[in-house]
Every structure is written in C-alpha cells, then in structure tokens.
Write a protein that holds these residues in place. Structure first.
Motif, short mmCIF file in Angstrom:
data_model
loop_
_atom_site.label_atom_id
_atom_site.label_comp_id
_atom_site.label_asym_id
_atom_site.label_seq_id
_atom_site.Cartn_x
_atom_site.Cartn_y
_atom_site.Cartn_z
N ARG A 1 5.21 -49.22 13.67
CA ARG A 1 4.72 -48.70 14.51
C ARG A 1 4.49 -47.42 15.15
O ARG A 1 3.58 -47.08 15.17
CB ARG A 1 4.72 -49.85 15.55
N MET A 2 5.68 -47.33 15.51
CA MET A 2 5.89 -45.28 15.59
C MET A 2 4.84 -44.42 14.47
O MET A 2 3.63 -43.79 15.32
CB MET A 2 6.78 -45.24 16.16
N GLN A 3 5.03 -44.80 13.49
CA GLN A 3 4.42 -43.81 12.38
C GLN A 3 2.92 -44.27 12.48
O GLN A 3 2.22 -43.09 12.45
CB GLN A 3 5.48 -44.20 11.40
N ILE A 4 2.46 -45.46 12.73
CA ILE A 4 0.66 -45.89 12.82
C ILE A 4 0.46 -45.17 13.77
O ILE A 4 -0.36 -44.77 13.75
CB ILE A 4 1.22 -47.23 13.00
N ARG A 5 1.47 -45.38 14.83
CA ARG A 5 0.70 -44.80 16.14
C ARG A 5 0.05 -43.03 15.86
O ARG A 5 -0.65 -42.61 16.28
CB ARG A 5 1.08 -45.04 17.24
N THR A 6 1.40 -42.45 15.36
CA THR A 6 1.32 -41.19 14.88
C THR A 6 0.03 -41.35 14.24
O THR A 6 -1.09 -40.12 14.11
CB THR A 6 2.06 -41.11 14.29
N LEU A 7 -0.67 -41.59 13.13
CA LEU A 7 -1.67 -41.46 12.17
C LEU A 7 -2.34 -41.83 12.55
O LEU A 7 -3.53 -41.37 11.92
CB LEU A 7 -0.18 -42.67 10.33
N GLU A 8 -2.70 -42.80 13.53
CA GLU A 8 -3.71 -43.10 13.94
C GLU A 8 -4.31 -41.98 14.94
O GLU A 8 -5.63 -41.89 15.05
CB GLU A 8 -3.86 -44.56 15.11
N ALA A 9 -3.40 -41.21 15.93
CA ALA A 9 -3.39 -40.58 16.09
C ALA A 9 -4.02 -39.16 15.55
O ALA A 9 -5.28 -38.08 15.74
CB ALA A 9 -2.53 -39.58 17.54
N ALA A 10 -3.39 -38.86 14.37
CA ALA A 10 -3.81 -38.17 13.15
C ALA A 10 -4.85 -38.65 12.97
O ALA A 10 -6.33 -36.99 12.87
CB ALA A 10 -2.96 -37.19 12.54
#
Length: 319
Positions: free
Chosen positions: A142-151
């Motif tokens: 989930r953290m990676q998904i949020r990071t990727l979405e922000a990117a």
C-alpha cells in the motif's frame, strides 16, 4: 483463580493417588516426604501457581531424577501455562524415570494430548506469523502504491507543463516562420528594386557617355593648363603659398588627399549617403557582395555611428 485452584488440586491428586485411586509407588512416597516438595504442594493448594512452579524447578535443580516433581511441573505447564513443549519434556522425563508406574498410561495420554495441542499451537502461531507477514507485506505494498501514485501525479504535472511548453514553442516557431517568409519576400522585393535601379543607372551612364563631347580637341587645352599650373607652382612666391601650390599640384597630377565624391558606391571613392542606404546595400553595389559591408564599416568606424547605421548626407569612404 477458581480454575487455577481446580487444576492445581488435580495435579496434587495425581501426585498422591494418580486420579484413578491407585496407590502410589514407594519411590514417589519417598519423594513427597521432602519438605520442599510438601511446600510446593501447599503452594498448589493455595492456588499459587508461580510459587509452586518455582519450588518444583528448585527441586529438579537439586535432584533431576525426582519423578514426582517432573510430573507435577508437566501438569502445571500443560494446564496453566500452555507451554506444551516443556510439558512434553517433563512428561517424557517422568516416563523415563517411572516407566512401570501405575500412572504411566495416564501420563502417556497427557503426553499425546500435549503433543497434539503443541501441533495445533505451532500451526496457529505459523498462521498468525504468516498473517502478520502478509499484513506487513500488504502495508508495504500500500505504501508503494501511494508512492507510485504520487510519482504518477508528479509525472502528469510535468507532462502537462511540457505539453504547454511544446504548444508555446510551436506557436513561436510558426510566428518566426511567418517573419522569415516576410523577410524573404521583402528581400526579394529589395533585390528587384536594386536590380531596377542598377539597370536604370546603367542606362543613364550609357546615355551620359553618348552625350559626352569628343575629348580629342581638349587634350591640348588640358596640357596647356597643366603646364601653366606647374609654372605657377615653381615660381618663388613665399612660404604662405606652399600649401596651396601643393594642393594645386596634386590636383593637376590627378591626385588628391581626399578621394573625389562618386555618384554611386565605388571602391576607392568617397560617397555621400542617400536616404535608405545601408552598409549591406552599399557593399552589394560596390563589391557585388552584401557580406562585405564590414569593410565599409571598419574604414569609417571613427566617423560613423557605432551601431553601423548611416545618416543621410554624411560622406563615407568606400575602401
């Protein structure tokens, strides 16, 4: 607390009677006669599981072969602590010490129960551990998904900015292309105009040449004037006239300090600037190459405008 008392009471009864009414062995009677063992049994009777456990461990430190202490500690770990690994260890130690005891069958049954419960416990712990690992992995994802979405949002913003820049540059290119086309059109018109002026000048020159009188009759007159002027120069008439005589002599001999003015830009002549004249235009007329305009600018740098612009009416040298 009531449940602890029941369990400890059962453990005491097992130690004394085996829970099945059978008499205990002589060895176990001897073990229970130990004062520390009696104190541990009393702690069990009071419901003090922690105190009883500590006393049983102390007994086993003093005498690791005390079967009754192994059995009571096994029951305590089994029923209260749910520490099935230690319970199995102490059950097995009792059976090794008292394999023919009247309680052996009961102990084997409890040993099998502890093993089954241990298997279930380990399976539950494994499942819980796997669930914790999965939960941790899920949180990480989930953290990676949020990071990727922000990117991705940042990239979308950058892409939008670049699209805007491309649009602006495209508009600038179109405007510059229009300007270039207009300059080419104006240059073509200028070339056509200059060619027309050149043709007109040539025609005028031809007409003027045709209108000139025959020079053959004027040669003697020119020679006489030059001889007379030379005689005037050579006559001694004072130093004040020397400068005038020198200028006259140069003029007679066809030379002068200042090149004579020309009607059109001509190499080696001076020229009076006309409205609309530019350095490149004069270079094209004088040398046939507009790129030679720097020659004219350099020759007149001390007298002309520093930015190369010409003023109508000023006199410049065409080198």
């Amino acid at each position: 607390m009531r449940r602890v008392g029941i369990v400890l009471s059962c453990a005491a009864a097992l130690a004394l009677l085996g829970c099945d009414g059978d008499s205990v062995s002589e060895r176990e009677r001897s073990e229970r006669a130990d004062a520390l063992f009696a104190e541990a049994m009393a702690a069990e009777g009071r419901g003090d599981a922690a105190g009883a456990e500590a006393l049983y461990r102390q007994l086993l430190v003093q005498d690791g072969g005390m079967a009754s202490a192994h059995l009571n500690l096994a029951i305590l770990q089994h029923d209260l602590r749910k520490n099935y690994i230690e319970a199995i260890h102490h059950y097995q130690a009792y059976l090794d010490l008292q394999p023919d005891s009247e309680k052996a069958a009961m102990v084997r049954g409890r040993l099998d129960s502890a093993r089954a419960l241990l298997t279930t416990q380990l399976a539950a712990e494994t499942v819980a551990r796997e669930q914790r690992a999965l939960a941790s992995e899920r949180d990480t994802l989930r953290m990676q998904i949020r990071t990727l979405e922000a990117a991705a949002n940042d990239l979308r913003g950058e892409l939008g900015a670049k699209d805007k820049t491309v649009t602006e540059l495209t508009a600038k290119v179109a405007a510059l292309q229009k300007l270039v086309d207009a300059m080419k059109s104006a240059e073509s018109e200028e070339v056509a105009r200059l060619e027309g002026e050149l043709k007109e000048a040539r025609e005028t020159a031809e007409q003027a040449k045709a209108a000139l009188p025959d020079p053959s009759g004027t040669d003697d007159l020119i020679a006489a004037v030059r001889a007379d002027a030379k005689r005037m120069i050579e006559e001694p008439d004072g130093g004040a006239q020397d400068a005038v005589n020198e200028a006259t002599r140069l003029a007679v001999e066809g030379r002068d300090d200042e090149p004579p003015l020309a009607a059109t830009p001509t190499s080696g002549r001076r020229y009076t600037v006309r409205p609309g004249d530019t350095l490149s235009r004069l270079a094209r007329e004088a040398y046939g190459n507009a790129a030679e305009w720097t020659r004219i600018r350099n020759a007149n740098r001390s007298t002309t405008n520093p930015d190369g612009r010409l003023r109508a009416g000023e006199t410049i040298l065409i080198p």
